[in-house]
Every structure is written in C-alpha cells, then in structure tokens.
Design a protein around this motif. Structure first.
Motif, PDB file in Angstrom:
ATOM      1  N   ALA A 116      -5.501  -0.161   2.077  1.00  0.00           N
ATOM      2  CA  ALA A 116      -6.762  -0.150   1.566  1.00  0.00           C
ATOM      3  C   ALA A 116      -7.555   0.685   2.214  1.00  0.00           C
ATOM      4  O   ALA A 116      -8.824   0.993   1.957  1.00  0.00           O
ATOM      5  CB  ALA A 116      -7.228  -1.538   1.163  1.00  0.00           C
ATOM      6  N   THR A 117      -7.130   1.753   2.916  1.00  0.00           N
ATOM      7  CA  THR A 117      -8.073   2.819   3.582  1.00  0.00           C
ATOM      8  C   THR A 117      -8.137   4.055   2.714  1.00  0.00           C
ATOM      9  O   THR A 117      -8.854   5.020   3.190  1.00  0.00           O
ATOM     10  CB  THR A 117      -7.727   3.096   4.862  1.00  0.00           C
ATOM     11  N   THR A 118      -7.286   4.230   1.817  1.00  0.00           N
ATOM     12  CA  THR A 118      -7.415   5.597   1.052  1.00  0.00           C
ATOM     13  C   THR A 118      -7.813   5.568  -0.364  1.00  0.00           C
ATOM     14  O   THR A 118      -8.879   5.511  -0.791  1.00  0.00           O
ATOM     15  CB  THR A 118      -5.873   6.162   1.042  1.00  0.00           C
ATOM     16  N   CYS A 119      -6.991   4.930  -1.236  1.00  0.00           N
ATOM     17  CA  CYS A 119      -7.449   4.631  -2.873  1.00  0.00           C
ATOM     18  C   CYS A 119      -8.003   3.473  -3.127  1.00  0.00           C
ATOM     19  O   CYS A 119      -8.740   3.346  -3.830  1.00  0.00           O
ATOM     20  CB  CYS A 119      -6.397   5.221  -3.589  1.00  0.00           C
ATOM     21  N   GLY A 120      -7.568   2.431  -2.152  1.00  0.00           N
ATOM     22  CA  GLY A 120      -8.114   1.007  -2.360  1.00  0.00           C
ATOM     23  C   GLY A 120      -7.505   0.052  -3.381  1.00  0.00           C
ATOM     24  O   GLY A 120      -8.004  -1.032  -3.602  1.00  0.00           O
ATOM     25  N   LYS A 121      -6.445   0.548  -4.174  1.00  0.00           N
ATOM     26  CA  LYS A 121      -5.697  -0.123  -5.388  1.00  0.00           C
ATOM     27  C   LYS A 121      -5.051  -1.224  -4.876  1.00  0.00           C
ATOM     28  O   LYS A 121      -4.728  -2.401  -5.525  1.00  0.00           O
ATOM     29  CB  LYS A 121      -4.969   0.873  -6.155  1.00  0.00           C
ATOM     30  N   CYS A 122      -4.762  -1.416  -3.475  1.00  0.00           N
ATOM     31  CA  CYS A 122      -3.924  -2.559  -2.879  1.00  0.00           C
ATOM     32  C   CYS A 122      -4.989  -3.420  -2.270  1.00  0.00           C
ATOM     33  O   CYS A 122      -4.278  -4.528  -1.871  1.00  0.00           O
ATOM     34  CB  CYS A 122      -3.147  -1.770  -1.941  1.00  0.00           C
TER      35      CYS A 122
ATOM     36  N   CYS B   7       0.864  -1.185  -0.175  1.00  0.00           N
ATOM     37  CA  CYS B   7      -0.051   0.003   0.175  1.00  0.00           C
ATOM     38  C   CYS B   7       0.797   1.282   0.121  1.00  0.00           C
ATOM     39  O   CYS B   7       1.488   1.583   1.044  1.00  0.00           O
ATOM     40  CB  CYS B   7      -1.107   0.097   1.275  1.00  0.00           C
ATOM     41  N   ILE B   8       0.841   1.763  -1.181  1.00  0.00           N
ATOM     42  CA  ILE B   8       1.714   3.165  -1.413  1.00  0.00           C
ATOM     43  C   ILE B   8       1.108   4.178  -0.510  1.00  0.00           C
ATOM     44  O   ILE B   8       1.985   5.032   0.385  1.00  0.00           O
ATOM     45  CB  ILE B   8       1.862   3.512  -2.837  1.00  0.00           C
ATOM     46  N   CYS B   9      -0.171   4.162  -0.592  1.00  0.00           N
ATOM     47  CA  CYS B   9      -0.529   5.423   0.114  1.00  0.00           C
ATOM     48  C   CYS B   9      -0.693   5.509   1.753  1.00  0.00           C
ATOM     49  O   CYS B   9      -0.443   6.509   2.108  1.00  0.00           O
ATOM     50  CB  CYS B   9      -2.214   5.293   0.027  1.00  0.00           C
ATOM     51  N   ASN B  10      -0.409   4.419   2.148  1.00  0.00           N
ATOM     52  CA  ASN B  10      -0.234   4.344   3.893  1.00  0.00           C
ATOM     53  C   ASN B  10       0.979   3.777   4.033  1.00  0.00           C
ATOM     54  O   ASN B  10       1.273   3.467   5.325  1.00  0.00           O
ATOM     55  CB  ASN B  10      -1.366   3.585   4.164  1.00  0.00           C
TER      56      ASN B  10
HETATM   57  S1  FES Z   1      -2.360   1.919  -2.468  1.00  0.00           S
HETATM   58 FE1  FES Z   1      -3.538   1.225  -0.624  1.00  0.00          FE
HETATM   59  S2  FES Z   1      -4.955   2.658  -0.241  1.00  0.00           S
HETATM   60 FE2  FES Z   1      -3.854   3.062  -1.928  1.00  0.00          FE
END
Ligand code: FES
Length: 77
Positions: A35-41, A4-7
């Motif tokens: 998976a709590t920001t964009c959800g791509k992960c 998860c890159i976002c977090n």
């Molecule tokens: S890559 Fe995990 S929430 Fe965006």
C-alpha cells in the motif's frame, strides 16, 4: 497470492510482518511496502491484519496469559 501488485507483496509476507509485530497498516507498509504506491491493496492488507488480530484474540494461549497475568504490587517501606 499477491496482495500488492505494485510492490510484489504476497499474503505470506504480510502474515510474516504481522507475526513480527506489525499491528497497523502503517507498520505493515513500512515492513513490506504494501500500500505504498497506488494504495488499491490497502483494504485487503487491512483485512489480513484484522483477521490475524481476531485469530490472536481467540488463541487459547492468549486467553491463558490473560487469566494468569498478575498485577504488579509495589511495597512501600
Ligand atoms: S497494489 Fe499495492 S500499492 Fe498498488
């Protein structure tokens, strides 16, 4: 490797959360933030979760626990 890159959640963090009892994506998200920001992960997090479940099911210790589980017996006087 980051899942998860976002977090900034890596695979080790996810596996540690699974080892501590996370069994669903919701529980993984609560424990790690995955998976709590964009959800791509979410898909990759689920893959790790499922892979851990398969590993647990194939564990000899788990098989032994199932073989030696004793049903609860209630005695009525
Ligand atoms: S890559 Fe995990 S929430 Fe965006």
């Amino acid at each position: 490797m980051y899942i998860c890159i976002c977090n900034a959640v890596n695979e080790s963090t996810i596996k540690a959360a699974i080892a501590k009892g996370a069994t669903t994506l919701r529980e993984l998200s609560a424990a790690t933030g995955v998976a709590t920001t964009c959800g791509k992960c979410a898909g990759e997090a689920m893959r790790i979760l499922q892979q851990a479940g398969e590993t647990t099911l194939q564990s000899p210790a788990t098989a032994n626990e199932q073989c030696f589980s004793v049903p609860t017996l209630t005695v009525v006087a």
